[in-house]
Scaffold this active site. Structure first.
Site, PDB file in Angstrom:
ATOM      1  N   ASP A   1      35.773  37.522  47.824  1.00 10.61           N
ATOM      2  CA  ASP A   1      35.493  38.736  47.058  1.00 10.61           C
ATOM      3  C   ASP A   1      36.396  38.925  45.838  1.00 10.61           C
ATOM      4  OD1 ASP A   1      37.920  39.264  48.235  1.00 10.61           O
ATOM      5  OD2 ASP A   1      37.086  40.511  49.808  1.00 10.61           O
TER       6      ASP A   1
ATOM      7  N   GLU B   1      31.765  33.593  53.674  1.00 10.48           N
ATOM      8  CA  GLU B   1      32.375  34.857  54.102  1.00 10.48           C
ATOM      9  C   GLU B   1      31.559  36.031  53.546  1.00 10.48           C
ATOM     10  OE1 GLU B   1      36.890  35.390  54.694  1.00 10.48           O
ATOM     11  OE2 GLU B   1      36.446  36.731  53.031  1.00 10.48           O
TER      12      GLU B   1
ATOM     13  N   ARG C   1      45.778  45.918  45.693  1.00 10.95           N
ATOM     14  CA  ARG C   1      45.911  46.826  44.545  1.00 10.95           C
ATOM     15  C   ARG C   1      45.992  48.294  44.968  1.00 10.95           C
ATOM     16  NH1 ARG C   1      44.450  42.647  41.746  1.00 10.95           N
ATOM     17  NH2 ARG C   1      44.698  42.626  39.481  1.00 10.95           N
TER      18      ARG C   1
ATOM     19  N   HIS D   1      54.530  38.374  47.283  1.00 10.79           N
ATOM     20  CA  HIS D   1      53.450  38.001  46.362  1.00 10.79           C
ATOM     21  C   HIS D   1      53.982  38.111  44.926  1.00 10.79           C
ATOM     22  CE1 HIS D   1      49.598  38.072  44.271  1.00 10.79           C
ATOM     23  NE2 HIS D   1      48.976  37.784  45.391  1.00 10.79           N
TER      24      HIS D   1
HETATM   25  C1  UD1 Z   1      43.886  38.370  43.920  1.00  8.28           C
HETATM   26  C2  UD1 Z   1      42.510  38.930  44.311  1.00  8.28           C
HETATM   27  C3  UD1 Z   1      42.540  39.516  45.717  1.00  8.28           C
HETATM   28  C4  UD1 Z   1      43.077  38.479  46.698  1.00  8.28           C
HETATM   29  C5  UD1 Z   1      44.435  37.990  46.212  1.00  8.28           C
HETATM   30  C6  UD1 Z   1      44.961  36.906  47.120  1.00  8.28           C
HETATM   31  C7  UD1 Z   1      41.137  39.955  42.553  1.00  8.28           C
HETATM   32  C8  UD1 Z   1      40.861  41.167  41.785  1.00  8.28           C
HETATM   33  N1  UD1 Z   1      42.181  40.024  43.405  1.00  8.28           N
HETATM   34  O1  UD1 Z   1      44.811  39.444  43.855  1.00  8.28           O
HETATM   35  O2  UD1 Z   1      41.221  39.886  46.104  1.00  8.28           O
HETATM   36  O3  UD1 Z   1      43.192  39.103  47.956  1.00  8.28           O
HETATM   37  O4  UD1 Z   1      44.304  37.436  44.900  1.00  8.28           O
HETATM   38  O5  UD1 Z   1      46.332  36.705  46.943  1.00  8.28           O
HETATM   39  O6  UD1 Z   1      40.465  38.969  42.431  1.00  8.28           O
HETATM   40  N2  UD1 Z   1      50.575  35.531  40.071  1.00  8.28           N
HETATM   41  C9  UD1 Z   1      51.452  34.506  39.760  1.00  8.28           C
HETATM   42  N3  UD1 Z   1      51.238  33.285  40.341  1.00  8.28           N
HETATM   43  C10 UD1 Z   1      50.207  33.026  41.175  1.00  8.28           C
HETATM   44  C11 UD1 Z   1      49.331  34.081  41.482  1.00  8.28           C
HETATM   45  C12 UD1 Z   1      49.522  35.323  40.904  1.00  8.28           C
HETATM   46  O7  UD1 Z   1      52.391  34.685  39.016  1.00  8.28           O
HETATM   47  O8  UD1 Z   1      50.056  31.889  41.650  1.00  8.28           O
HETATM   48  C13 UD1 Z   1      50.807  36.861  39.430  1.00  8.28           C
HETATM   49  C14 UD1 Z   1      50.376  36.866  37.945  1.00  8.28           C
HETATM   50  O9  UD1 Z   1      51.237  37.729  37.255  1.00  8.28           O
HETATM   51  C15 UD1 Z   1      48.964  37.438  38.008  1.00  8.28           C
HETATM   52  C16 UD1 Z   1      49.168  38.475  39.095  1.00  8.28           C
HETATM   53  O10 UD1 Z   1      49.997  37.848  40.078  1.00  8.28           O
HETATM   54  O11 UD1 Z   1      48.534  37.999  36.782  1.00  8.28           O
HETATM   55  C17 UD1 Z   1      47.921  38.998  39.732  1.00  8.28           C
HETATM   56  O12 UD1 Z   1      47.030  37.953  40.121  1.00  8.28           O
HETATM   57  P1  UD1 Z   1      45.474  38.321  40.400  1.00  8.28           P
HETATM   58  O13 UD1 Z   1      44.765  37.114  40.869  1.00  8.28           O
HETATM   59  O14 UD1 Z   1      44.891  39.013  39.213  1.00  8.28           O
HETATM   60  O15 UD1 Z   1      45.550  39.423  41.515  1.00  8.28           O
HETATM   61  P2  UD1 Z   1      46.122  39.348  42.980  1.00  8.28           P
HETATM   62  O16 UD1 Z   1      46.855  40.624  43.173  1.00  8.28           O
HETATM   63  O17 UD1 Z   1      46.824  38.076  43.190  1.00  8.28           O
HETATM   64  N1  UDP Z   2      49.629  32.637  53.031  1.00 11.06           N
HETATM   65  C1  UDP Z   2      50.422  31.544  52.661  1.00 11.06           C
HETATM   66  N2  UDP Z   2      51.711  31.784  52.262  1.00 11.06           N
HETATM   67  C2  UDP Z   2      52.257  33.027  52.220  1.00 11.06           C
HETATM   68  C3  UDP Z   2      51.438  34.129  52.571  1.00 11.06           C
HETATM   69  C4  UDP Z   2      50.129  33.892  52.971  1.00 11.06           C
HETATM   70  O1  UDP Z   2      49.968  30.404  52.698  1.00 11.06           O
HETATM   71  O2  UDP Z   2      53.426  33.158  51.855  1.00 11.06           O
HETATM   72  C5  UDP Z   2      48.217  32.391  53.425  1.00 11.06           C
HETATM   73  C6  UDP Z   2      47.787  33.026  54.732  1.00 11.06           C
HETATM   74  O3  UDP Z   2      48.010  32.151  55.810  1.00 11.06           O
HETATM   75  C7  UDP Z   2      46.309  33.295  54.490  1.00 11.06           C
HETATM   76  C8  UDP Z   2      46.219  33.492  53.000  1.00 11.06           C
HETATM   77  O4  UDP Z   2      47.410  33.006  52.440  1.00 11.06           O
HETATM   78  O5  UDP Z   2      45.502  32.168  54.820  1.00 11.06           O
HETATM   79  C9  UDP Z   2      46.040  34.953  52.673  1.00 11.06           C
HETATM   80  O6  UDP Z   2      46.157  35.131  51.307  1.00 11.06           O
HETATM   81  P1  UDP Z   2      46.377  36.562  50.672  1.00 11.06           P
HETATM   82  O7  UDP Z   2      47.022  37.456  51.660  1.00 11.06           O
HETATM   83  O8  UDP Z   2      47.078  36.337  49.368  1.00 11.06           O
HETATM   84  O9  UDP Z   2      44.903  37.027  50.317  1.00 11.06           O
HETATM   85  P2  UDP Z   2      43.720  37.738  51.142  1.00 11.06           P
HETATM   86  O10 UDP Z   2      43.458  36.947  52.364  1.00 11.06           O
HETATM   87  O11 UDP Z   2      44.139  39.144  51.419  1.00 11.06           O
HETATM   88  O12 UDP Z   2      42.590  37.717  50.179  1.00 11.06           O
END
Ligand code: UD1
Ligand code: UDP
Length: 384
Positions: free
Chosen positions: A98, A120, A208, A239
């Protein structure tokens, strides 16, 4: 040459984890050929997963920007994905979950007349702001998809209630369990030790809707639990989203019994779940994995699109009010009966064969391969 290309889109860490077993299953197909498109909505966290599962993307759009906004990410995704889809001309596209990558990829497929398989499918809270923007992403993808691969029977029922044609909905189980089974053996080689007499609480947050005050309350609850229980240690892989890391580091950084670390690679994270006494998380994937590993998970949200583990009694919704988090966690930490009740190792999310079922369905529709109906009968009944 095999021309039945199936584009597999991965944007974020959880998509890559849940798509990895499917890419492996597609590699074994004699009829289909996976083409992996990494949008790189996430960068380091995506790369970590692809490396562990030995997947090299065929296209890397390298789209992540620091603190990216939803609108700018969406617009860049649509433009870049459109170019790649035109070039590959796949027979089908698979998206998972999603995220913004999923929404954009589904829309681009629709524009290019490429059928979409939604992995999913059917998860719903029926509250567009919770989770935001994921609930909208799922609903829109649900309108665009040709195949809906629902992880559970109740997810399939959500789709049928929305009048999605029944012959496009399949209960396959969640590929997260396939991934967990694939990775667990390797994770056992990097165990995380917990000293005798100590209890580890593993924490993750990133939603978020929890940014700001809710996240501050969660951190406050963690501090209170640490104060009440001298035997408790906290491991918190933070994160990288700055909206999360700034608050967590400010409130918990420097506490002698809190280890804040960068996101763990998947194998180390599985090992951390195995070592943990309880898990506190607002993550979707962790809600599915922790119960499968027999670890009670307290969900830092007011509602969930994954109600099965809650009904099974192996997960509990605790929201983000400190009092609720503290009382539920405290009970698990002090009452062995309450703990064992939640630590049963029941998994309503799959049997490890979801990817195989999805590939069989694609081979059937795209290539006319006969479907082994037996493969599907076992799992659906698991959801009650
Ligand atoms: C995104 C997804 C969320 C998912 C989550 C998993 C959307 C809107 N959100 O949220 O559904 O549950 O990923 O973790 O699609 N960043 C880094 N390095 C990375 C990843 C992220 O620096 O490898 C930082 C960056 O500043 C980036 C910010 O995190 O701009 C947000 O990343 P983004 O993918 O937009 O949103 P998530 O909160 O990670
Ligand atoms: N995960 C990981 N390292 C971490 C935290 C989570 O590999 O430090 C894995 C976890 O086992 C799960 C996935 O990341 O499979 C979940 O990702 P996240 O919580 O970012 O996203 P969501 O599932 O809420 O979309």
């Amino acid at each position: 040459m095999n021309v039945n290309r199936v584009a597999v889109v991965v944007g974020t860490r959880p998509e890559a984890i849940k798509m990895a077993p499917l890419v492996h299953a597609l590699r074994h197909s004699s009829h289909l050929e996976p083409v992996v498109i990494a949008t790189a909505q996430h960068r380091e966290m995506l790369d970590q997963v692809l490396e562990i599962f030995d997947i090299k993307s065929d296209y890397d759009l390298d789209l992540m920007r620091p603190n990216q906004s939803l609108a700018s990410l969406t617009s860049r995704l649509i433009t870049s994905l459109d170019e790649v889809v035109r070039e590959i001309a796949p027979r089908a596209m698979l998206v998972q979950g999603d995220t913004t990558s999923v929404l954009a990829a589904s829309l681009v497929s629709f524009y290019n007349n490429v059928p979409v398989g939604h992995v999913e499918a059917g998860l719903r809270t029926n509250d567009m702001r919770n989770p935001f923007p994921e609930e909208m992403n799922r609903v829109v993808t649900g309108r665009l998809a040709r195949w809906h691969f629902a992880p559970t029977l109740s997810a399939a029922q959500n789709l049928l209630k929305e009048h999605v044609p029944a012959d496009t909905v399949f209960v396959t189980g969640n590929t997260v369990i396939d991934a967990l089974f694939e990775a667990r053996e390797h994770a056992a080689k990097v165990p995380r030790q917990v000293a005798a007499g100590r209890k580890l609480m593993l924490v993750t947050t990133h939603r978020r809707e929890n940014f700001g005050e809710p996240l501050k309350r969660v951190c406050g609850a963690i501090l209170e639990l640490l104060e009440r229980d001298e035997t408790l240690d906290v491991l918190f892989p933070v994160h990288p989203n700055p909206n999360v890391s700034a608050i967590v580091r400010e409130m918990l950084g420097g506490h002698p019994r809190v280890e804040l670390c960068a996101p763990l690679d998947y194998l180390s994270f599985i090992a951390a779940m195995e070592a943990a006494h309880i898990v506190l998380s607002d993550s979707g994937g962790v809600q599915e994995e922790a119960p499968a590993l027999g670890k009670p998970v307290l969900v830092l949200r007011d509602e969930t699109e994954r109600p099965e583990a809650v009904s099974f009694g192996v997960a509990a919704l605790v929201g983000t009010e400190a009092s609720s988090i503290v009382s539920k966690a405290q009970r698990l930490l002090t009452d062995p009966a309450a703990y064992s009740e939640m630590a049963r190792g029941a998994s309503p999310y799959g049997d490890g064969l979801a990817s195989r079922r999805i590939v069989a369905l694609l081979e059937h529709t795209l290539c006319g391969v006969e479907l082994n109906v037996e493969e599907f009968s076992g799992f659906a009944s698991n959801d009650q």
